[in-house]
Design an enzyme around this catalytic site. Structure first.
Site, mmCIF file in Angstrom:
data_model
loop_
_atom_site.group_PDB
_atom_site.id
_atom_site.type_symbol
_atom_site.label_atom_id
_atom_site.label_comp_id
_atom_site.label_asym_id
_atom_site.label_seq_id
_atom_site.Cartn_x
_atom_site.Cartn_y
_atom_site.Cartn_z
ATOM 1 N N THR A 22 -10.855 47.226 -14.923
ATOM 2 C CA THR A 22 -9.496 46.892 -15.341
ATOM 3 C C THR A 22 -8.854 48.042 -16.101
ATOM 4 O O THR A 22 -7.743 48.459 -15.793
ATOM 5 C CB THR A 22 -9.523 45.627 -16.226
ATOM 6 O OG1 THR A 22 -10.274 44.614 -15.572
ATOM 7 C CG2 THR A 22 -8.105 45.127 -16.483
ATOM 8 N N GLU A 43 -17.812 54.462 -10.524
ATOM 9 C CA GLU A 43 -17.868 53.002 -10.480
ATOM 10 C C GLU A 43 -19.126 52.566 -9.724
ATOM 11 O O GLU A 43 -19.384 53.030 -8.607
ATOM 12 C CB GLU A 43 -16.623 52.447 -9.791
ATOM 13 C CG GLU A 43 -16.682 50.982 -9.394
ATOM 14 C CD GLU A 43 -16.978 50.043 -10.550
ATOM 15 O OE1 GLU A 43 -17.754 49.089 -10.361
ATOM 16 O OE2 GLU A 43 -16.415 50.249 -11.654
ATOM 17 N N ALA A 44 -19.899 51.674 -10.335
ATOM 18 C CA ALA A 44 -21.144 51.213 -9.719
ATOM 19 C C ALA A 44 -20.886 50.313 -8.515
ATOM 20 O O ALA A 44 -21.702 50.266 -7.584
ATOM 21 C CB ALA A 44 -21.991 50.470 -10.754
ATOM 22 N N ASN A 100 -11.379 37.614 -11.776
ATOM 23 C CA ASN A 100 -10.936 36.624 -12.759
ATOM 24 C C ASN A 100 -10.083 35.546 -12.095
ATOM 25 O O ASN A 100 -9.804 35.593 -10.893
ATOM 26 C CB ASN A 100 -10.199 37.296 -13.929
ATOM 27 C CG ASN A 100 -8.875 37.934 -13.530
ATOM 28 O OD1 ASN A 100 -8.331 37.675 -12.450
ATOM 29 N ND2 ASN A 100 -8.350 38.797 -14.379
ATOM 30 N N HIS A 550 -14.401 36.034 -21.767
ATOM 31 C CA HIS A 550 -13.521 37.004 -22.414
ATOM 32 C C HIS A 550 -14.293 37.816 -23.448
ATOM 33 O O HIS A 550 -13.877 37.921 -24.601
ATOM 34 C CB HIS A 550 -12.351 36.281 -23.094
ATOM 35 C CG HIS A 550 -11.534 35.436 -22.185
ATOM 36 N ND1 HIS A 550 -10.832 34.322 -22.617
ATOM 37 C CD2 HIS A 550 -11.297 35.515 -20.851
ATOM 38 C CE1 HIS A 550 -10.205 33.769 -21.589
ATOM 39 N NE2 HIS A 550 -10.471 34.483 -20.509
ATOM 40 N N ILE A 594 -7.619 37.421 -22.076
ATOM 41 C CA ILE A 594 -7.403 38.699 -22.758
ATOM 42 C C ILE A 594 -7.055 39.841 -21.815
ATOM 43 O O ILE A 594 -6.824 40.961 -22.271
ATOM 44 C CB ILE A 594 -8.632 39.092 -23.600
ATOM 45 C CG1 ILE A 594 -9.849 39.387 -22.712
ATOM 46 C CG2 ILE A 594 -8.952 37.989 -24.602
ATOM 47 C CD1 ILE A 594 -11.018 39.977 -23.470
#
Length: 615
Positions: A22, A43-44, A100, A550, A594
């Site tokens: 994000t 990035e994995a 999400n 969160h 969040i």
């Protein structure tokens, strides 16, 4: 560009961003607006931009537990009857914004102002509000749908008008429950009166979702920030790259971050950063990588055979998360919910798929929650004595245990009739938290609805006082961290949450919402009827509380002597050229979902990095 090559096109970049999630993709996209700045993102996970499981809004429940989810778990929680809770985290470009529930909720002004008051210059509402507007575009529906959803509060000055993340209101008149929700709160005198994006709102309303209204697909950091920037020659993104540790060197000025060691295709590789390494791996994995690199509590590091480079016992501490509990109520036979779709009934799946493929409409085009309430304790819902009881409990605790700034803030917000101590939200399907055992490969609370059709009303604790931790369990990068949120360990958390759980029972009896519920209908469990008994509500909370996923505050932006890991420029204490930019830097968790604050923090961080590079 997303690279699948076996060698990097160049060995040195200006910035290396760890985590294409994000926040990491926001920072990378903003920094590469300057064509002279070279950025590498590691990035994995993989690039899932074409994956319908991510793009179709209602498919998010199917992502949980898949290869796109790290599927972390807590240790047994002492105050939740020893239960183990799931903690999903996105393993894909876009990170957790790729899995999400697409709920868009703004924080309050007082919460963000509290960040500044804890010792963080430039991190108050006045400074952050422009970034909350910058990251998104707030798309209003038609006039008819605005009336249905009760959106008269919308304020153009408060909302974003040209940001990358698209938000919309996919629920419409075909869903009478959304209107009943708004009208019920208005009828109680608790309807929302100002735009939530002003930071001053409380009450019930229809919330937006991070769904692009033009395509009816998820809008997340990979699609909104990375995709438009992917053609830039100065932006390189390597997927399938697991970072092992930071490369740290000693200099005359002290410890300096110079690059990163990572695994790619079974090989260990290194890359250098001429300016900075930016850690954006999330609330669990950012502290994990600091510890694996020798930054953290010396006792822990030594016990695992890791050389201590920078002693800071605050790393991985201060973990905060939203605990949430829920009650499901059986609806009338004429009321439509998502339960048949959740049960994968063939007719429901065929109907929903046909609508979405044909016209991008129907239940698959919608997120999970469109009905929200930012709720203080009120006489109507929580009872006439609730506020005085809670005030006495806070006073008693303060007199015996002393106070700190975080406690003072939570007390002030909880006792305010115009601040939300809980978020109450409605979900049009059944939830079975009693049966979610957190077992490997087991179904979660959303994947096993029983017979019948239900709505679920949830109560989320906005400002927990419980503080947990996350730490490495091994020097092996592939070992999951030990996660202990210590839910409800602070005695005041259960007092606040249980009273808001009682309000769920009261709310379900209010018109017009109650007209859609079967009189004396079934609940999700035999214990889901409280009869205004606070002790029953407390026991139910301990039995059913789950994480709202969160996690935050594990590398908090605070003075080091007050528990900090980064300063107010997001620089890691004791290490030059190293910053953290993700939910872990929040000193206090904001209310609700969040992700809005993660985007705003990342946008502000990108500007800070640019400013510091010029000085």
């Amino acid at each position: 560009m997303t690279s699948s090559a076996t060698t990097l096109p160049e060995k040195v970049f200006d910035y290396v961003v760890i985590g294409g999630g994000t926040s990491g993709l926001v920072v990378a996209a903003r920094l590469t607006e300057d064509p002279n700045v070279r950025v590498l993102v590691l990035e994995a996970g993989e690039n899932q931009l074409a994956n319908p499981m991510i793009n179709i809004p209602a498919m998010w429940t199917a992502i949980l537990g898949s290869e796109m989810d790290y599927a972390f778990k807590t240790i047994p929680q002492d105050h939740l009857k020893g239960r183990i809770l799931r903690h999903p985290q996105g393993k894909a470009l876009g990170g957790s914004s790729a899995l999400n529930a697409e709920i868009f909720v703004a924080p309050s002004k007082s919460e963000i102002d509290a960040w500044g008051k804890l010792g963080n210059q430039g991190w108050d509402w006045e400074a952050l509000a422009p970034y909350y507007r910058k990251f998104h575009t707030f798309n209003l529906p038609s006039e008819a749908n605005r009336e249905h959803l009760g959106l008269e509060w919308s304020d153009e000055k408060a909302r974003g008008v040209s940001g990358p993340i698209q938000t919309s209101f996919p629920i419409g008149p075909e869903d009478p429950l959304s209107k009943a929700w708004v009208d019920t709160f208005k009828g109680m005198g608790n309807g929302i009166k100002v735009d939530p994006l002003t930071g001053l709102a409380h009450g019930g309303y229809s919330n937006a979702s991070t769904i692009d209204p033009a395509t009816k697909t998820r809008s997340y950091s990979a699609s909104a920030y990375y995709a438009p920037a992917s053609g830039r020659p100065n932006l390189t993104v390597w997927t399938g790259a697991t970072v092992k540790r930071l490369l740290l060197e000693n200099s005359r000025e002290g410890v300096v971050a110079t690059g990163v060691s990572f695994l790619k295709d079974g090989e260990v590789k290194e890359v250098k950063a001429s300016k900075e390494v930016i850690l954006a791996a999330g609330a669990f994995q950012s502290p994990k990588l600091l510890e694996l690199s020798g930054i953290g509590n010396s006792e822990l590091l030594k016990s695992l055979g890791i050389e201590v480079i920078v002693e800071n016992p605050n790393v991985g501490e201060n973990l905060q998360d939203h605990a949430i509990s829920a009650v499901s109520f059986e609806v009338t036979d004429s009321t439509t919910t998502a339960d048949p779709l959740m049960r994968q009934e063939p007719a429901a799946v065929e109907y929903a798929t046909g609508l979405y493929m044909g016209s991008q409409t129907g239940p698959l085009s919608c997120g999970s929650v469109a009905s929200h309430a930012l709720m203080p304790m009120t006489q109507v819902l929580t009872g006439k004595d609730a506020m005085s009881e809670i005030a006495a409990l806070f006073e008693n605790y303060a007199s015996k245990n002393g106070t700190d700034p975080a406690f003072d803030f939570v007390r002030e917000v909880t006792l305010s009739p115009e601040q939300a101590s809980a978020c109450i939200l409605m979900f049009a399907a059944q939830v079975n938290a009693h049966d979610d055992k957190g077992e490997p490969g087991g179904k979660n609370y959303l994947q096993m609805p029983g017979e019948g059709n239900f709505i679920t009303i949830c109560s989320l604790l906005c400002h927990p006082l419980s503080r947990g931790s996350t730490h490495i369990s091994s020097s092996d990068v592939n070992a999951p961290p030990t996660i202990d949120p210590k839910y409800l360990s602070h005695p005041l958390d259960i007092e606040v949450l249980s009273r808001h759980l009682l309000s769920v029972e009261t709310l379900a009896k209010k018109q017009p919402l109650t007209a859609y519920l079967k009189p004396d209908g079934r609940r999700n469990h035999a214990t889901a009827t409280f009869k205004n008994d606070l002790n029953l509500a407390k026991d139910y909370a301990k039995t059913t509380v789950i994480s709202n996923n969160h996690p935050s505050c594990t590398c908090p932006m605070l003075p080091k002597e007050k528990g900090g890991v980064v300063d107010d420029r997001l620089r890691v204490y004791g290490v030059a050229n190293l910053r953290v930019v993700d939910s872990s830097v929040m000193p206090l968790i904001p209310r609700g979902n969040i992700v809005t604050s993660v985007y705003a923090v990342a946008e502000r961080a990108a500007d800070i990095i640019k400013e510091d590079a010029e000085n």
